[in-house]
Design an enzyme around this catalytic site. Structure first.
Site, short mmCIF file in Angstrom:
data_model
loop_
_atom_site.label_atom_id
_atom_site.label_comp_id
_atom_site.label_asym_id
_atom_site.label_seq_id
_atom_site.Cartn_x
_atom_site.Cartn_y
_atom_site.Cartn_z
N ARG A 214 0.84 -1.20 0.00
CA ARG A 214 0.00 0.00 0.00
C ARG A 214 0.88 1.25 0.00
O ARG A 214 0.58 2.24 -0.69
CB ARG A 214 -0.93 0.00 1.22
CG ARG A 214 -2.01 -1.07 1.15
CD ARG A 214 -3.04 -0.90 2.24
NE ARG A 214 -2.68 -1.54 3.48
CZ ARG A 214 -3.11 -2.75 3.86
NH1 ARG A 214 -3.88 -3.46 3.06
NH2 ARG A 214 -2.76 -3.26 5.02
N PHE A 230 -11.79 -4.43 -5.50
CA PHE A 230 -11.80 -5.32 -4.33
C PHE A 230 -11.22 -4.55 -3.14
O PHE A 230 -10.30 -5.00 -2.46
CB PHE A 230 -10.99 -6.60 -4.59
CG PHE A 230 -11.35 -7.32 -5.86
CD1 PHE A 230 -12.45 -8.16 -5.92
CD2 PHE A 230 -10.59 -7.15 -7.01
CE1 PHE A 230 -12.78 -8.82 -7.10
CE2 PHE A 230 -10.90 -7.81 -8.18
CZ PHE A 230 -12.01 -8.65 -8.23
N ASP A 252 -16.21 -2.77 -4.21
CA ASP A 252 -16.23 -4.05 -3.50
C ASP A 252 -17.64 -4.60 -3.51
O ASP A 252 -18.62 -3.84 -3.52
CB ASP A 252 -15.74 -3.89 -2.05
CG ASP A 252 -15.26 -5.21 -1.48
OD1 ASP A 252 -14.05 -5.48 -1.52
OD2 ASP A 252 -16.11 -6.00 -0.99
N ASP A 301 -6.75 -6.05 -6.20
CA ASP A 301 -6.39 -6.79 -4.99
C ASP A 301 -7.49 -7.80 -4.66
O ASP A 301 -8.19 -7.68 -3.64
CB ASP A 301 -6.19 -5.81 -3.83
CG ASP A 301 -5.79 -6.51 -2.52
OD1 ASP A 301 -5.29 -7.64 -2.59
OD2 ASP A 301 -6.00 -5.91 -1.45
N CYS A 341 -3.22 -13.44 -3.78
CA CYS A 341 -2.92 -13.89 -2.41
C CYS A 341 -3.13 -15.39 -2.26
O CYS A 341 -3.24 -15.89 -1.14
CB CYS A 341 -3.77 -13.12 -1.40
SG CYS A 341 -5.55 -13.35 -1.61
#
Length: 400
Positions: A214, A230, A252, A301, A341
């Site tokens: 970030r 996201f 989101d 993300d 991730c």
């Protein structure tokens, strides 16, 4: 030392011989002696060579999680305190400890246990039966070690509600450990303020692993138009705004996440430049493209699209689609920050998927940097599961 001995098959145990922490059920030749699930056992190679001590659980395909490779080592309170102290000293050396992951399972040699620190609150996630039995002792030792540095913990909340607990023969659980407290905790990260909901937020309440990623996007944001996909509770979007972005749109699918993101924007006094939209990112990006929108920076993300090897093929399609759509929304010479991730989306596969997306979008990528998870989530070599986050920043150029 421990009454039960587990003997490996000849040629097996490659993971722990390379420095890893897990022994799978199909690697075991014999178990000598009786045990209850969660007990400590002695592990030996096929020829009797000592391999270590670990927790056994017949419910799990990960049959044994190693705790020590030192023969004669007692797994007692002194041992656990050394592990906890080592974990905290490491964090003090490498990162901002006001909010950080203090214990990261196998990478801190405490397999199956995660502890996040949000200001003066701890959130614990216990995912393995053996370590679960030691959880309260470890937390007590951690509070003692933190207090030595003047950190008074006011409360502990458990978020052991992941489905993977069931694979260990354990029930899912969440709730207070000790006295109840206000579970909305204010933290500051990279100069950005957030309210973290440790009770109802995703995972332990906030994704600490992206802390320095970030920070890395901040230098790209001054006077720029930014799209954060996201966004969860708005973390990348708020970093962009605090760094001086002209306008930021966070997207989101979670209404709760968007409401929390809006609250965080007000907390940072950037609500005039940041807006949030509750929408399916896969549906929204083509719509934005059709409307002729373009951005100086697009951030992708997404949650893990795969949590098993069997679903990797479908995950690749998802990552390819989202990156293709994201690239098409970046103005010529603008930037794309994109990540995965998922541990099962390995670095080579992820980079190949991005390359395919760029080709389909007719864009050229110039890599600015490649990053992984924050250093409070250390990657233990040979324990592959500890390496999961891949993060790229690219400049996106139209074909010339």
């Amino acid at each position: 030392m421990y009454h039960t001995t587990v003997t490996l098959k000849k040629g097996e145990g490659r993971t722990i011989k390379a420095g890893g922490m897990w022994i799978y059920d199909n690697e075991i030749a014999a178990v000598t002696g009786s045990f209850s699930n969660g007990d400590l056992v002695t592990v030996r190679d096929f020829d009797g060579y000592f391999m270590g001590y670990g927790f056994i659980n017949a419910h799990s395909k990960i049959r044994i999680r190693l705790m020590s490779r030192k023969e004669g080592q007692a797994i007692d309170e002194d041992f656990l305190e050394r592990r906890v102290r080592d974990a905290w000293e490491y964090r003090k050396s490498v990162c901002d400890t006001s909010c950080c992951r203090v214990i990261f399972g196998e990478a801190d040699f405490l397999p199956g246990l995660v502890v996040d620190k949000f200001s003066d609150v701890l959130v614990v996630e216990s995912l393995a039966l053996g370590i679960d039995r030691l959880k309260l002792t470890i937390l007590s030792l951690l509070k003692k070690v933190l207090l030595e540095d003047g950190v008074q913990i006011r409360g502990v909340y458990e978020r052991s509600d992941a489905k993977v607990r069931e694979q260990e023969g354990m029930e899912r659980f969440k709730g207070f450990i000790g006295e109840p407290f206000d579970t909305r905790v204010e933290i500051v990260e990279n100069g950005v303020r957030y309210i973290v909901d440790v009770e109802d937020g995703q995972k332990t309440g906030f994704f600490l692993d992206q802390k320095y990623n970030r920070l890395a996007i901040q230098r790209l944001c001054k006077d720029k138009k930014v799209l954060d996909c996201f966004t969860h509770t708005g973390s990348f979007a708020l970093n962009a705004a605090v760094a001086g972005a002209k306008s930021v749109l966070g997207v989101d699918a979670s209404e709760l996440g968007c409401r929390q993101a809006e609250e965080n924007a007000r907390l940072n006094q950037v609500e005039d430049r940041v807006s949030f939209r509750c929408a399916d990112v896969f549906e929204l990006l083509p719509q934005l493209e059709a409307q002729g929108e373009s951005y100086d920076l697009v951030i992708l993300d997404p949650p893990a699209f795969t949590k098993s090897r069997s679903s990797v093929k479908n995950a690749v399609k998802g990552y390819r689609e989202i990156n293709l759509r994201g690239m098409r929304l970046v103005r010529d010479g603008g930037f794309l920050a994109t990540c995965s991730c998922s541990h099962f989306m390995d670095p080579e596969l992820f980079s190949r998927t991005i390359r395919e997306a760029a080709r389909a979008a007719h864009r050229r990528l110039r890599q600015v940097e490649f990053r992984t998870q924050s250093c409070d989530h250390p990657i233990l070599w040979a324990a592959d599961q500890s390496y999961y986050l891949k993060f790229y920043i690219f400049q996106v150029c139209e074909e010339r």
